[in-house]
Design a protein around this motif. Structure first.
Motif, PDB file in Angstrom:
ATOM      1  N   PRO A 125      24.912  31.704   7.372  1.00  0.00           N
ATOM      2  CA  PRO A 125      25.408  31.652   6.453  1.00  0.00           C
ATOM      3  C   PRO A 125      26.678  31.554   6.787  1.00  0.00           C
ATOM      4  CG  PRO A 125      23.242  32.190   5.455  1.00  0.00           C
ATOM      5  CD  PRO A 125      23.736  33.349   6.613  1.00  0.00           C
ATOM      6  N   HIS A 165      30.266  44.412   1.448  1.00  0.00           N
ATOM      7  CA  HIS A 165      30.193  43.401   2.900  1.00  0.00           C
ATOM      8  C   HIS A 165      30.686  43.684   4.170  1.00  0.00           C
ATOM      9  CE1 HIS A 165      31.055  40.402  -0.177  1.00  0.00           C
ATOM     10  NE2 HIS A 165      31.537  40.503  -0.664  1.00  0.00           N
ATOM     11  N   HIS A 192      32.070  25.608   3.612  1.00  0.00           N
ATOM     12  CA  HIS A 192      31.253  26.786   3.673  1.00  0.00           C
ATOM     13  C   HIS A 192      30.140  26.262   4.572  1.00  0.00           C
ATOM     14  CE1 HIS A 192      32.420  28.633  -0.889  1.00  0.00           C
ATOM     15  NE2 HIS A 192      32.706  27.923  -0.952  1.00  0.00           N
ATOM     16  N   GLU A 223      30.980  35.496  -4.780  1.00  0.00           N
ATOM     17  CA  GLU A 223      31.656  35.121  -4.269  1.00  0.00           C
ATOM     18  C   GLU A 223      33.378  35.160  -4.845  1.00  0.00           C
ATOM     19  OE1 GLU A 223      33.241  30.334  -2.233  1.00  0.00           O
ATOM     20  OE2 GLU A 223      31.740  31.234  -2.888  1.00  0.00           O
ATOM     21  N   LYS A 261      36.942  34.994   5.503  1.00  0.00           N
ATOM     22  CA  LYS A 261      35.439  34.180   5.693  1.00  0.00           C
ATOM     23  C   LYS A 261      34.433  35.903   6.304  1.00  0.00           C
ATOM     24  CE  LYS A 261      36.825  31.071   9.367  1.00  0.00           C
ATOM     25  NZ  LYS A 261      36.433  30.190  10.099  1.00  0.00           N
ATOM     26  N   ALA A 264      23.450  34.695   2.852  1.00  0.00           N
ATOM     27  CA  ALA A 264      24.430  33.845   1.692  1.00  0.00           C
ATOM     28  C   ALA A 264      25.189  34.277  -0.180  1.00  0.00           C
ATOM     29  CB  ALA A 264      23.684  32.654   0.797  1.00  0.00           C
ATOM     30  N   LEU A 265      25.606  33.752   0.005  1.00  0.00           N
ATOM     31  CA  LEU A 265      26.478  34.509  -1.440  1.00  0.00           C
ATOM     32  C   LEU A 265      26.548  33.806  -2.795  1.00  0.00           C
ATOM     33  CD1 LEU A 265      30.120  35.972  -0.374  1.00  0.00           C
ATOM     34  CD2 LEU A 265      27.978  37.438  -0.462  1.00  0.00           C
ATOM     35  N   GLY A 299      27.658  32.910  -6.767  1.00  0.00           N
ATOM     36  CA  GLY A 299      28.480  31.743  -7.137  1.00  0.00           C
ATOM     37  C   GLY A 299      29.313  33.910  -7.550  1.00  0.00           C
ATOM     38  N   ARG A 347      36.615  37.111  -3.779  1.00  0.00           N
ATOM     39  CA  ARG A 347      37.761  36.484  -3.985  1.00  0.00           C
ATOM     40  C   ARG A 347      38.912  36.979  -4.893  1.00  0.00           C
ATOM     41  NH1 ARG A 347      38.221  30.269  -2.925  1.00  0.00           N
ATOM     42  NH2 ARG A 347      36.316  29.610  -2.603  1.00  0.00           N
ATOM     43  N   VAL A 358      30.583  32.160   4.283  1.00  0.00           N
ATOM     44  CA  VAL A 358      31.500  31.776   3.301  1.00  0.00           C
ATOM     45  C   VAL A 358      33.112  31.117   3.767  1.00  0.00           C
ATOM     46  CG1 VAL A 358      32.571  32.478   0.774  1.00  0.00           C
ATOM     47  CG2 VAL A 358      29.610  31.811   1.581  1.00  0.00           C
ATOM     48  N   HIS A 359      34.122  31.163   2.866  1.00  0.00           N
ATOM     49  CA  HIS A 359      35.213  30.763   3.622  1.00  0.00           C
ATOM     50  C   HIS A 359      36.376  30.590   1.991  1.00  0.00           C
ATOM     51  CE1 HIS A 359      39.068  28.677   4.360  1.00  0.00           C
ATOM     52  NE2 HIS A 359      39.387  29.772   5.296  1.00  0.00           N
ATOM     53  N   PHE A 360      36.816  31.463   1.797  1.00  0.00           N
ATOM     54  CA  PHE A 360      38.043  30.991   0.934  1.00  0.00           C
ATOM     55  C   PHE A 360      39.339  31.189   1.387  1.00  0.00           C
ATOM     56  CE2 PHE A 360      36.494  35.116   0.148  1.00  0.00           C
ATOM     57  CZ  PHE A 360      37.259  35.451  -0.521  1.00  0.00           C
TER      58      PHE A 360
END
Length: 354
Positions: A37, A207, A28, A64, A53, A58-59, A61, A68, A39-41
């Motif tokens: 910011p 997003h 992150h 995010e 990505k 900022a996300l 929790g 996911r 975010v990667h998952f």
């Protein structure tokens, strides 16, 4: 760079790990004065991996976790419908359907069937999902047993190959085979379609700046953490360790790559790739190492990249130029080096050699 187009080589990539090919994997990124910011998952899908990505605000929790879950659900749905390696999938059940009577299919699968036919028509059959029996005969299908089939077996299977042998009726919600034994293989389009579904799932969640990659197929929207287009790298064929060959800036576009170094086996010094030429019933045999296509939708780019690879280093670029496609070709030369060919539409995107 934001992502490396990393084809799934049965002999190499499983050892390296596809997730490691995406820059910033598992991190992150902490915002700085020049970045937003990020975010990667990542996760697993279709025998490979996916990476996402999301740049911008900022996300939390919760947001995010929702992203996911939405991405994983999109890919899981495609596997459940279109996998040839899952005997319980919708496609596998359709392939076992021995009758010529219409067979009910989901709208997602019918949409992919319809798009596949469109690409088949645009490429005079160079892309053809009915090659499934040939794919399996060479060991790239559910049998997973690499072999060189006898000429007689190829000839026996070829009458059952032809995109015209499948009729799709989306209004009725069904597809029909012109003769028993017709089977479809969506491996040249389903991964791209899954990327499209995952991207749309992120859009529904609000997003606007993201990159979705699965097994080397990519869709982008907006900008990266630096506020620039996403920097997508096309891999140099056969490079060990893997490295980028060309970097293309993409925003709102998809990119898919097909090549003979993705999945292959070797016999007596000759390479047999998983890209089957419907016209010959055998793996494509030419000097083209890879072709990358940029398009709005990843499913279309995925299918067209497959078709252009089958067509080879001469017919492929000619067709791409005639249709105004953004395509980039990497050709093996006799001395072991590579030469590049790009259509005018691809050159207009910009980008640089790595």
């Amino acid at each position: 760079m934001d992502a490396l187009i990393s084809p799934k080589r049965r002999t190499l990539l499983q050892a390296l790990g596809a997730a490691a090919m995406v820059a910033g994997c598992g991190e992150h990124r902490v915002p700085t004065a020049t970045t937003r910011p990020l975010v990667h998952f990542a996760g697993a899908t279709m025998g490979s991996s996916f990476n996402v990505k999301i740049a911008g605000a900022a996300l939390s929790g919760e947001r995010e976790a929702a992203a996911r879950a939405a991405v994983q659900a999109a890919f899981d749905d495609v596997v459940a419908r279109m996998s040839t390696h899952d005997a319980a999938s919708e496609l596998s059940r359709f392939n076992r359907h021995a009758s010529t009577a219409p067979y009910a299919l989901s709208q997602d699968t019918l949409q992919v069937f319809a798009l596949a036919r469109q690409v088949s028509e645009e490429t005079a059959g160079a892309f053809d999902i009915t090659v499934a029996p040939l794919v399996d005969a060479w060991g790239f299908g559910p049998s997973r047993h690499a072999t060189i089939p006898a000429t007689e077996r190829i000839r026996a299977l070829q009458p059952g190959v032809g995109y015209q042998l499948l009729a799709v009726d989306r209004a009725a919600g069904a597809a029909a085979k012109a003769q028993p034994g017709i089977a479809a293989d969506l491996s040249g389009i389903a991964k791209g379609y899954g990327v499209d579904l995952a991207a749309r799932a992120l859009e529904r969640l609000g997003h606007t700046d993201f990159m979705v990659e699965a097994g080397g197929e990519v869709r982008t929207r907006g900008s990266n953490a630096a506020g620039r287009p996403w920097q997508i790298a096309i891999e140099r064929p056969d490079a060990v360790p893997q490295r980028a060959h060309f970097i293309a800036p993409l925003s709102g576009h998809s990119l898919a790559t097909s090549g003979d170094y993705r999945i292959f086996f070797e016999r007596d010094g000759r390479r047999y790739s998983h890209e089957i030429d419907p016209a010959t019933g055998a793996p494509a045999d030419h000097r083209l190492a890879s072709v990358s296509v940029v398009a709005a939708d990843c499913a279309y780019a995925d299918a067209m990249a497959t078709a252009l690879f089958v067509l080879g280093p001469d017919r492929g670029p000619a067709l791409a130029a005639a249709r105004g496609l953004a395509a980039y070709f990497i050709v093996r030369e006799a001395d072991g080096s590579f030469s590049d060919r790009a259509t005018a539409a691809f050159e207009a995107l910009g980008g640089t050699l790595a």
